[in-house]
Scaffold this active site. Structure first.
Site, PDB file in Angstrom:
ATOM      1  N   ASP A  78       0.814  -1.206   0.000  1.00 19.57           N
ATOM      2  CA  ASP A  78       0.000   0.000   0.000  1.00 19.57           C
ATOM      3  C   ASP A  78       0.855   1.267   0.000  1.00 19.57           C
ATOM      4  OD1 ASP A  78      -2.163  -1.700   0.135  1.00 19.57           O
ATOM      5  OD2 ASP A  78      -3.237  -0.457   1.570  1.00 19.57           O
ATOM      6  N   CYS A 119       0.989  -7.943   4.811  1.00 17.78           N
ATOM      7  CA  CYS A 119       0.591  -6.548   4.599  1.00 17.78           C
ATOM      8  C   CYS A 119      -0.912  -6.352   4.474  1.00 17.78           C
ATOM      9  CB  CYS A 119       1.364  -5.957   3.435  1.00 17.78           C
ATOM     10  SG  CYS A 119       3.091  -5.672   3.911  1.00 17.78           S
ATOM     11  N   ASP A 120      -1.292  -5.121   4.160  1.00 19.23           N
ATOM     12  CA  ASP A 120      -2.601  -4.582   4.483  1.00 19.23           C
ATOM     13  C   ASP A 120      -3.798  -5.422   4.056  1.00 19.23           C
ATOM     14  OD1 ASP A 120      -0.757  -2.632   5.045  1.00 19.23           O
ATOM     15  OD2 ASP A 120      -2.056  -0.994   4.480  1.00 19.23           O
ATOM     16  N   LYS A 121      -3.892  -5.761   2.786  1.00 22.88           N
ATOM     17  CA  LYS A 121      -5.082  -6.470   2.296  1.00 22.88           C
ATOM     18  C   LYS A 121      -4.878  -7.970   2.258  1.00 22.88           C
ATOM     19  CE  LYS A 121      -6.480  -2.406   1.905  1.00 22.88           C
ATOM     20  NZ  LYS A 121      -5.198  -1.877   2.377  1.00 22.88           N
ATOM     21  N   CYS A 192       5.413  -2.071   8.076  1.00 23.69           N
ATOM     22  CA  CYS A 192       5.826  -0.776   8.628  1.00 23.69           C
ATOM     23  C   CYS A 192       5.542  -0.718  10.131  1.00 23.69           C
ATOM     24  CB  CYS A 192       5.133   0.347   7.881  1.00 23.69           C
ATOM     25  SG  CYS A 192       5.519   0.351   6.117  1.00 23.69           S
ATOM     26  N   GLU A 433      -6.636   4.846  -0.286  1.00 25.38           N
ATOM     27  CA  GLU A 433      -6.220   5.407   0.994  1.00 25.38           C
ATOM     28  C   GLU A 433      -5.677   6.818   0.774  1.00 25.38           C
ATOM     29  OE1 GLU A 433      -3.406   2.798   2.794  1.00 25.38           O
ATOM     30  OE2 GLU A 433      -4.942   1.378   3.442  1.00 25.38           O
ATOM     31  N   SER A 459      -4.976   5.231   5.492  1.00 28.20           N
ATOM     32  CA  SER A 459      -3.956   4.305   5.972  1.00 28.20           C
ATOM     33  C   SER A 459      -4.065   4.215   7.488  1.00 28.20           C
ATOM     34  CB  SER A 459      -2.575   4.822   5.584  1.00 28.20           C
ATOM     35  OG  SER A 459      -1.577   4.220   6.378  1.00 28.20           O
TER      36      SER A 459
END
Length: 541
Positions: A78, A119-121, A192, A433, A459
């Site tokens: 992302d 990670c995010d998704k 992150c 985002e 985010s």
């Protein structure tokens, strides 16, 4: 075993032949077949270390008597996709990944799965896939990257890189210092460093019970993470033998536990989308009303980056998710759990006692009002308390790029409310985002002086007076599409309201002039735009 469908009997002679072509021995052909769905990618910092973890998971599976098969699924970073058209693909990738896992697992009749994510998704996609397929499954989240450091200043991706752009443009740092921060902010593999979306979803996966203790917070480059990967490989074989399936673990109670932990820690607002989507996949009755109900009861007792300077590394060393669960079991009647452990180490400076929270409000909240009759979300923990009531003047933009241009050219002033619309699931499409504009807003010193509202999303690293997920979105004719420059907007966190201070009669007049939305998307995004539901239902397809 389910895999008997591809390996038992005379009629399966060709199937066994093909399996032997992959290297499966005659002895192991009778073992449980375990898929390792790996989202390894050289493009995604959170995933570049997965090859090593694949080996440790594989070792664990074989040590416990299983036969491992690694297969790949897509992954999007992302941070790299942020601020341009690439972000349109981030949220849609969640459903694409879930489809990939479902397809491979069912086509090959696997007995169990280890889902390697970070990670995010990707992590919510793995949870959705697990609920859909409902064969024994365990998730291994790779974990956070190391903290950055430059000139004895601790850095994270958000504060060291994204927000430094605003500081440079504001004249607070030199170009030389900007380059130093750029090079030092992300020093290793891993997600992150703060409680952004990736780490939020890893934490909630552990709370639900779909990953082993400390999996969410153990560093991506630690030997502890390698041991967790090995133990997860061992564990999945045991779960296959005992027929322990995801829907034995993902229940209404465990999803509400995840919501409670999320509110208590102040995680990413994206968790609203993902928990609702997991509930839908599992056919469990958890809705936005559960978030709203619990948000009035839960205090924030953990405060991590970006709401503070405490990173995931410090959180792990302070006790991590097991310590959070312990505190919730002990103190919150709504939390359903019985695995309390007396001997856990807890650093109370990081993980407060629930009776002594950072804030008597939750980390996240849902706002309603005439702009968002079906709800919107805000990260309360990332808002300065002096800004809990904010009234400002609208400046409207029909895309993130338009808003960024205004910010970069100093067209946003104290008292403005930036309105970014046509960025919802359908309108974007893909619900981008807004980390770039929110970071620039903070970097320019406007984090407590101006607000931003959008039908897009944020985010997990966003901070400031930022309201997202506005429903209905502009593309569906929501009131956000009717806002004009100069309109007054009021955000009241105490009352959980978001209102446009314009009469109903005036809004009715504006609606008559509103043109129906027509998507210009092509390919995968065109299909996604046609079938995606709104954010209040998890942006499911």
């Amino acid at each position: 075993m389910r895999s008997d469908n591809i390996k038992k009997g005379i009629a399966r002679t060709p199937h066994r032949s093909l399996l032997m072509a992959t290297g499966v021995s005659k002895k192991n052909i009778n073992s449980p077949f375990i898929g390792i769905a790996s989202s390894f990618s050289d493009l995604v910092p959170g995933h570049i270390g997965m090859r090593d973890l694949e080996r440790h998971i594989e070792k664990g599976i074989h040590s416990a008597g299983g036969q491992a098969f690694i297969f790949g699924v897509p992954a999007v970073c992302d941070g790299i996709a942020m601020g341009h058209s690439g972000m349109q693909y981030s949220l849609p990738s969640r459903d694409l990944i879930a489809d990939c896992v479902e397809t491979v697992a069912n086509a090959h009749q696997l007995d169990g799965l280890v889902l390697l994510s970070n990670c995010d998704k990707i992590t919510p996609a793995m949870l959705i896939a697990a609920a859909r397929i409902n064969i024994p499954t365990i998730i291994v989240t790779v974990g956070p990257m190391l903290d950055g450091e430059s000139q004895c200043e601790k850095l994270t991706m958000i504060k060291g890189a994204f927000e430094s752009i605003g500081k440079y443009r504001n004249g607070e740092i030199t170009e030389k210092r900007l380059i130093e921060l750029e090079e030092a902010s992300c020093p290793s593999a891993g997600a992150c460093q703060g409680l952004y979306t990736a780490n939020t979803m890893a934490c909630l996966t552990e709370v639900i019970g779909m990953s082993l203790p400390y999996c969410a917070t153990a560093s991506a480059v630690s030997s502890q993470k390698k041991r967790i990967a090995f133990e997860s490989g061992m564990q999945i074989v045991d779960w296959v033998k005992n027929d322990i399936k995801p829907l034995d673990i993902i229940t209404r109670d465990s999803l509400r536990n995840a919501i409670i932990a999320d509110l208590g820690m102040g995680g990413s607002t994206n968790s609203f989308l993902h928990i609702l989507a997991v509930a839908n996949a599992a056919q469990i009755d958890v809705t936005l009303k559960d978030f709203e109900e619990l948000s009035y009861k839960i205090h924030q007792f953990v405060k991590l980056e970006p709401s503070s300077n405490i990173t995931m590394t410090q959180f792990h060393n302070a006790g991590g998710i097991p310590a959070v669960i312990n505190e919730l079991i002990k103190s919150v009647p709504e939390y359903r759990g019985n695995n309390y452990k007396e001997d856990l180490y807890v650093d109370k400076n990081v993980i407060h006692s629930y009776s002594e929270p950072f804030n008597t409000k939750p980390g996240l909240g849902i706002l309603y009002g005439n702009i968002a009759p079906e709800g919107s979300v805000i990260k309360i923990s990332a808002v300065d308390e002096s800004c809990y009531e904010f009234e400002g003047v609208a400046k409207t933009f029909d895309s993130e790029e338009e808003a960024m241009n205004a910010l970069e050219n100093d067209l946003i002033r104290e008292g403005d409310v930036i309105v970014i619309r046509y960025e919802g699931p359908k309108g974007g499409p893909g619900m981008r985002e807004m980390l770039a504009p929110t970071s620039l807003l903070v970097g320019k010193g406007l984090g407590t002086k101006a607000a931003l509202i959008t039908d897009g999303r944020f985010s997990g690293g966003t901070r400031g007076i930022c309201v997202g997920h506005i429903c209905p979105e502009a593309a569906n004719g929501g009131v956000i599409a009717l806002i004009k420059n100069g309109d007054k907007i009021k955000i009241d966190i105490n009352k959980r309201t978001l209102d446009l201070l314009v009469s109903d009669d005036e809004l009715a007049k504006r609606r008559k002039d509103l043109r129906p939305f027509q998507s210009k998307a092509k390919g995968y995004l065109a299909k996604y735009s046609r079938i995606v539901q709104d954010a209040s239902h998890g942006a499911i397809v």
